[in-house]
Design a protein around this motif. Structure first.
Motif, PDB file in Angstrom:
ATOM      1  N   ILE A 160       1.137   5.173   3.364  1.00  0.00           N
ATOM      2  CA  ILE A 160       0.310   5.298   4.731  1.00  0.00           C
ATOM      3  C   ILE A 160      -1.528   6.070   4.078  1.00  0.00           C
ATOM      4  O   ILE A 160      -1.156   6.975   3.896  1.00  0.00           O
ATOM      5  CB  ILE A 160       0.628   6.334   6.227  1.00  0.00           C
TER       6      ILE A 160
ATOM      7  N   LYS B 128      -0.492   1.138   6.564  1.00  0.00           N
ATOM      8  CA  LYS B 128       0.489   1.455   5.498  1.00  0.00           C
ATOM      9  C   LYS B 128       1.508  -0.060   4.443  1.00  0.00           C
ATOM     10  O   LYS B 128       1.206  -1.425   4.736  1.00  0.00           O
ATOM     11  CB  LYS B 128       2.489   1.605   6.081  1.00  0.00           C
TER      12      LYS B 128
ATOM     13  N   ASN C 213       3.722  -1.960   2.042  1.00  0.00           N
ATOM     14  CA  ASN C 213       5.240  -2.308   1.531  1.00  0.00           C
ATOM     15  C   ASN C 213       5.090  -2.528   0.335  1.00  0.00           C
ATOM     16  O   ASN C 213       4.431  -4.156   0.180  1.00  0.00           O
ATOM     17  CB  ASN C 213       5.581  -3.217   2.786  1.00  0.00           C
TER      18      ASN C 213
ATOM     19  N   SER D 116      -1.881  -8.718   7.588  1.00  0.00           N
ATOM     20  CA  SER D 116      -1.603  -7.538   8.081  1.00  0.00           C
ATOM     21  C   SER D 116      -0.537  -7.629   9.799  1.00  0.00           C
ATOM     22  O   SER D 116      -0.450  -8.525  10.518  1.00  0.00           O
ATOM     23  CB  SER D 116      -1.833  -6.246   8.525  1.00  0.00           C
TER      24      SER D 116
ATOM     25  N   GLN E 157       1.228  -2.860   9.031  1.00  0.00           N
ATOM     26  CA  GLN E 157       2.075  -2.745   7.475  1.00  0.00           C
ATOM     27  C   GLN E 157       1.273  -4.215   6.954  1.00  0.00           C
ATOM     28  O   GLN E 157       1.130  -5.580   7.582  1.00  0.00           O
ATOM     29  CB  GLN E 157       3.376  -2.745   7.971  1.00  0.00           C
TER      30      GLN E 157
END
Length: 163
Positions: free
Chosen positions: A106, A113, A115, A146, A153
């Motif tokens: 993060i 964030k 992934n 995102s 994310q």
């Protein structure tokens, strides 16, 4: 740890910037003026080691985001003059964030964030593969869509580790 601060705007001037009276480094440094949508101006000193995302060639009229160290000392002049650490030429469909990402990947501002999935290129600034975890590091993250959550994310297109 560097605190990366962005400034986004349109390039209005690019000139050589002499740093020595002898001219030994002539042509190696440039001064790039950027004006944002509200009329604020910043001058970036672009050095040979300034990282340009995608090695993009920047010209007058381009929309760019320059990142500088918010904690570095700067001369008290107007317009402000910062040493450019990373420059991004805006490209449709591509977002870039330069920041410190913690152990959960993060960003330090809590807004993004990451992934990770297999196959995402994680590189060093010189283009070589980075084989360790990108967590707890300063990163250049190139990504597309995102989520609308906070933090947003995304699965990055690629990550550049700033060692």
């Amino acid at each position: 740890m560097v605190k990366y601060q962005p400034f986004r705007g349109v390039v209005t001037m690019i000139n050589d910037f002499p740093i020595t009276p002898s001219g030994a480094n002539e042509g190696c440094y440039t001064l790039m003026s950027v004006i944002d949508g509200t009329g604020r101006q910043v001058n970036f000193v672009v050095e040979p080691k300034t990282y340009f995302v995608d090695q993009a060639m920047v010209r007058i009229g381009d929309q760019v985001t320059g990142y500088y160290d918010a904690d570095a000392p700067v001369p008290l002049i107007y317009p402000p003059q910062y040493r450019a650490l990373v420059m991004v030429k805006e490209t449709p469909g591509q977002n870039v964030k330069v920041d410190f990402f913690n152990s959960q990947l993060i960003s330090s501002d809590g807004m993004l964030k990451l992934n990770l999935s297999p196959g995402i290129p994680i590189l060093l600034e010189n283009g070589q593969r980075f084989t360790k975890s990108p967590a707890n590091r300063n990163l250049i993250v190139v990504y597309g869509p995102s989520t609308f959550s906070i933090p947003a994310q995304t699965t990055p297109y690629r990550i550049i580790v700033l060692c």
